[in-house]
Design a protein around this motif. Structure first.
Motif, short mmCIF file in Angstrom:
data_model
loop_
_atom_site.label_atom_id
_atom_site.label_comp_id
_atom_site.label_asym_id
_atom_site.label_seq_id
_atom_site.Cartn_x
_atom_site.Cartn_y
_atom_site.Cartn_z
N ASN A 1 -9.08 -3.63 5.10
CA ASN A 1 -7.67 -3.90 5.05
C ASN A 1 -7.64 -5.18 4.19
O ASN A 1 -7.15 -6.18 4.96
N GLN B 1 0.71 -1.21 -0.04
CA GLN B 1 0.03 0.02 -0.13
C GLN B 1 0.90 1.16 -0.18
O GLN B 1 2.05 1.30 0.20
N TYR C 1 -1.35 5.30 3.43
CA TYR C 1 -2.15 4.23 4.18
C TYR C 1 -2.22 4.07 5.35
O TYR C 1 -1.14 3.82 5.96
#
Length: 203
Positions: A171, A115, A119
């Motif tokens: 997530n 990511q 993030y």
């Protein structure tokens, strides 16, 4: 197998690791909603890729004990309450902790790698998906001898993975990584030769 009939005292006595993890998550959540110190506790442990890149390595672990709201906490702790005890009983305390923490840790690490730096994430879901993964490994070895377990675990995993992609603010990286890590560790822990070795040592 996943029906809990113990009272609170029995549950804590039979499954001390799961009980401790649930209590710890609840206590930390309570700290995060207290005036003055709540925001500090939350942001100190937040899984922030930007801050991890600056050397705040504890954030690989601390997100596993933080939650973004009461419903988030309740969902994760109910999953741990329901599915954790059987794995703690089957694998043992140390092996259970290894599965739980390694799944959560690798979930955060892979999130950091895949990511972007902006993030942020919190939650025990990656570790809990590690529990599902470990059960999947057990199903793999016992698919012919424990069909009932397969009939329970496989639909749970399939539904959980589908929900991962359907729900907002999830997530996905941590969920899938936790599942894979739990499965790989479970393949080692629940290998038939190792199970026989455990039984021999207990005699």
């Amino acid at each position: 197998m996943f029906t809990r009939r113990e009272n609170l005292k029995q549950y804590m006595q039979f499954y001390p690791v799961v009980s401790t993890l649930i209590a710890l998550n609840i206590m930390i959540y309570v700290l995060t909603i207290l005036p003055i110190i709540g925001d500090f506790v939350f942001y100190f442990g937040l899984g922030s890729n930007a801050l991890i890149s600056e050397g705040e390595w504890w954030r690989f672990v601390t997100p596993m004990f933080l939650h973004g709201g009461l419903l988030h906490l309740l969902f994760n702790m109910f999953s741990l309450y329901l599915f954790g005890p059987e794995l703690e009983k089957l694998a043992g305390k140390v092996r259970f902790l290894t599965i739980y923490f390694m799944a959560g840790l690798f979930g955060t690490m892979v999130t950091f790698l895949l990511q972007d730096l902006a993030y942020n994430h919190v939650g025990a879901s990656g570790a809990i998906y590690g529990i599902f993964g470990a059960f999947a490994a057990l199903v793999y070895y016992a698919r012919n001898t424990m069909p009932q377990l397969k009939g329970i675990i496989v639909p749970i995993i399939v539904i959980s993975v589908i929900m991962t992609f359907l729900q907002p603010n999830i997530n996905i990286t941590a969920h899938l990584t936790g599942l894979v890590v739990g499965f790989l560790i479970g393949l080692s822990y629940f290998h038939p030769k190792r199970i026989i070795s455990w039984k021999m040592r207990k005699k």
